[in-house]
Design an enzyme around this catalytic site. Structure first.
Site, PDB file in Angstrom:
ATOM      1  N   ARG A  23       0.808  -1.224   0.000  1.00  0.00           N
ATOM      2  CA  ARG A  23       0.000   0.000   0.000  1.00  0.00           C
ATOM      3  C   ARG A  23       0.840   1.273   0.000  1.00  0.00           C
ATOM      4  NH1 ARG A  23      -2.690  -0.704   5.496  1.00  0.00           N
ATOM      5  NH2 ARG A  23      -0.580  -1.444   5.834  1.00  0.00           N
ATOM      6  N   HIS A  62      20.174  31.312   6.297  1.00  0.00           N
ATOM      7  CA  HIS A  62      19.264  32.110   7.114  1.00  0.00           C
ATOM      8  C   HIS A  62      19.346  31.733   8.588  1.00  0.00           C
ATOM      9  CE1 HIS A  62      16.649  32.071   3.243  1.00  0.00           C
ATOM     10  NE2 HIS A  62      17.546  33.025   3.180  1.00  0.00           N
ATOM     11  N   LYS A  72      15.637  24.219  13.889  1.00  0.00           N
ATOM     12  CA  LYS A  72      14.869  23.686  12.755  1.00  0.00           C
ATOM     13  C   LYS A  72      15.124  22.191  12.609  1.00  0.00           C
ATOM     14  CE  LYS A  72      15.538  27.940  10.108  1.00  0.00           C
ATOM     15  NZ  LYS A  72      16.130  28.535   8.899  1.00  0.00           N
ATOM     16  N   TYR A 132       9.833  21.772   7.291  1.00  0.00           N
ATOM     17  CA  TYR A 132      10.643  21.859   8.500  1.00  0.00           C
ATOM     18  C   TYR A 132       9.847  22.433   9.658  1.00  0.00           C
ATOM     19  CZ  TYR A 132      11.701  26.634   6.791  1.00  0.00           C
ATOM     20  OH  TYR A 132      11.629  27.920   6.309  1.00  0.00           O
ATOM     21  N   ASP A 170      18.934  37.044  -0.668  1.00  0.00           N
ATOM     22  CA  ASP A 170      20.092  36.181  -0.469  1.00  0.00           C
ATOM     23  C   ASP A 170      21.307  36.608  -1.281  1.00  0.00           C
ATOM     24  OD1 ASP A 170      18.804  34.710   1.443  1.00  0.00           O
ATOM     25  OD2 ASP A 170      18.179  33.122   0.078  1.00  0.00           O
TER      26      ASP A 170
END
Length: 189
Positions: A23, A62, A72, A132, A170
């Site tokens: 499955r 970051h 994170k 995240y 960035d």
């Protein structure tokens, strides 16, 4: 769930078990009790989901400064990414060093990146999705970054500056030597 400390021991590579049959599969991607066994008891309070449509998208590096610093737990649910964390804790024995790990839908690895590290990733193929968990809410007034291509960091992204896809934000991030200190290293006993 397997938890492995990487070259910088504060960064963990987490591999949840996958149980599959005809499955599909089932996986517990986070368990507070397993993380607590390794000393992480800070609750996650927000989940983020990012889709990048093309190979070569680089998001980062970051971080958020106190009082809204974020840890994170990062995973890639579609495609693959090179995930990178850079130690930016003043006084740390690994200050300015980084760890990198490939995270993919196939290998099912996750990276735990605590507060005090700049974080970023590069998509290694088209159509990637990254999910995240974070330990504090997004706070624009605390949002900061570090130049992805700072030679002092020595990150081997495997892509040229001409081929990387970056946000305007960035493209303008400072190098480590230009950055104001944001975190102090606190030795763990």
């Amino acid at each position: 769930m397997q938890i492995e400390r990487l070259e910088i021991p504060d960064i963990w590579l987490v591999t949840p078990a996958k149980h599959g049959d005809a499955r599909g599969f089932f996986s517990e991607t986070f368990r507070a009790d397993e993380f607590a066994k390794h000393g992480l008891t800070t609750p996650f309070i927000q989940d983020n989901h990012v889709r990048s449509t093309q190979k070569g998208v680089l998001r980062g590096l970051h971080f958020q400064t106190p009082p809204h610093a974020q840890g994170k737990l990062v995973r890639c649910t579609r495609g693959s990414i090179l995930d990178v964390a850079v130690d930016i804790r003043t006084g740390s024995p690994s200050y300015g060093r980084h760890v990198a790990a490939e995270l993919s839908a196939d290998n099912w690895n996750q990276l735990w990146v605590p507060a005090g590290f700049a974080h970023g990733y590069l998509t290694l193929e088209d159509d990637c999705e990254v999910i995240y968990k974070v330990t504090d809410y997004y706070a624009p007034e605390c949002d900061r970054g570090l130049a992805w291509d700072d030679p002092a960091l020595g990150i081997e992204w495997g892509i040229s500056a001409a081929d990387v896809v970056l946000s305007d934000k960035d493209r303008k991030q400072p190098k480590l030597a230009e950055m104001l200190p944001a975190f102090d290293y606190i030795r763990q006993e």
